[in-house]
Design an enzyme around this catalytic site. Sequence first.
Site, PDB file in Angstrom:
ATOM      1  N   TYR A   1      67.805  29.134  36.729  1.00 42.89           N
ATOM      2  CA  TYR A   1      68.881  30.089  36.492  1.00 42.89           C
ATOM      3  C   TYR A   1      69.925  30.003  37.609  1.00 42.89           C
ATOM      4  O   TYR A   1      71.126  29.923  37.348  1.00 42.89           O
ATOM      5  CB  TYR A   1      68.307  31.502  36.405  1.00 42.89           C
ATOM      6  CG  TYR A   1      69.330  32.577  36.118  1.00 42.89           C
ATOM      7  CD1 TYR A   1      69.776  32.799  34.823  1.00 42.89           C
ATOM      8  CD2 TYR A   1      69.835  33.374  37.136  1.00 42.89           C
ATOM      9  CE1 TYR A   1      70.721  33.787  34.550  1.00 42.89           C
ATOM     10  CE2 TYR A   1      70.776  34.363  36.879  1.00 42.89           C
ATOM     11  CZ  TYR A   1      71.206  34.564  35.583  1.00 42.89           C
ATOM     12  OH  TYR A   1      72.142  35.551  35.333  1.00 42.89           O
TER      13      TYR A   1
ATOM     14  N   LYS B   1      73.872  28.766  37.195  1.00 44.82           N
ATOM     15  CA  LYS B   1      74.983  29.630  37.582  1.00 44.82           C
ATOM     16  C   LYS B   1      75.791  29.003  38.723  1.00 44.82           C
ATOM     17  O   LYS B   1      77.012  29.176  38.798  1.00 44.82           O
ATOM     18  CB  LYS B   1      74.457  31.003  37.995  1.00 44.82           C
ATOM     19  CG  LYS B   1      73.888  31.817  36.835  1.00 44.82           C
ATOM     20  CD  LYS B   1      74.910  32.024  35.728  1.00 44.82           C
ATOM     21  CE  LYS B   1      74.481  33.102  34.741  1.00 44.82           C
ATOM     22  NZ  LYS B   1      75.455  33.263  33.626  1.00 44.82           N
TER      23      LYS B   1
END
Length: 231
Positions: free
Chosen positions: A140, A144
Amino acid sequence: MRERVALVTGAAGGIGSAMVRELAGRGWTTAALDLGPAPDADYAVGVDVADPGQVSAVVRRIEREMGPIEAALCAAGHYALVPVSDIAWEDWNRMLRVHLGGLVNVCRAVTPGMAERGRGAVVGVAADLALGGGDAEAHYSAAKGAVIGLVRALAAELAPAGVRVNAVAPGPTDTPLLPPDSPWRRPAFVQALPTGRLAAPEEIALAAAYLVEDGTFCAGEILSPNCGAVI
């Protein structure tokens, strides 16, 4: 007044849904892309943003039926708390395809028209974890972080044509994306935040709307409304 059309991905709930409501309250006509229904939008269609063909076709349809897209806000994404050694390759790839690929696909579909008209705004959604990292959040955080890199590169490329590309990088936000047992919901963590609370999705939407409407001097900026989690 000229009708303004905004495209929002991930608009079925959480931050994306809040973005739709915020822009609608400012007079924008909203088109929503999500795998699920987005009842707050003026126009909603089920789309996998990781599929470039689907995104391109839907953008053409929206602009044909509603008018030119002048703002695109890319909030589609998902979250998982998994140690790096336990992340399956298909999960690594899916995380990148949705977060990074979804933003790429939207930008490739909407920014040529924006550049031709000499105006437009794109807002990606990164995360404070792209700035500070997190335990068991490698894929994640990496996805990002890639969003931030893409936003800054596209900002340099498109700003001369009048297209502004920026991002918001929220901290822990009170949305269904954070399950009840999330470590970011533990009282000890929340109380340790300088604000003493999680952010609300409406607050993240407000930051994104600022980049769309008022931040005309912003290009490649990363606003991180994170309640002081990363200072």
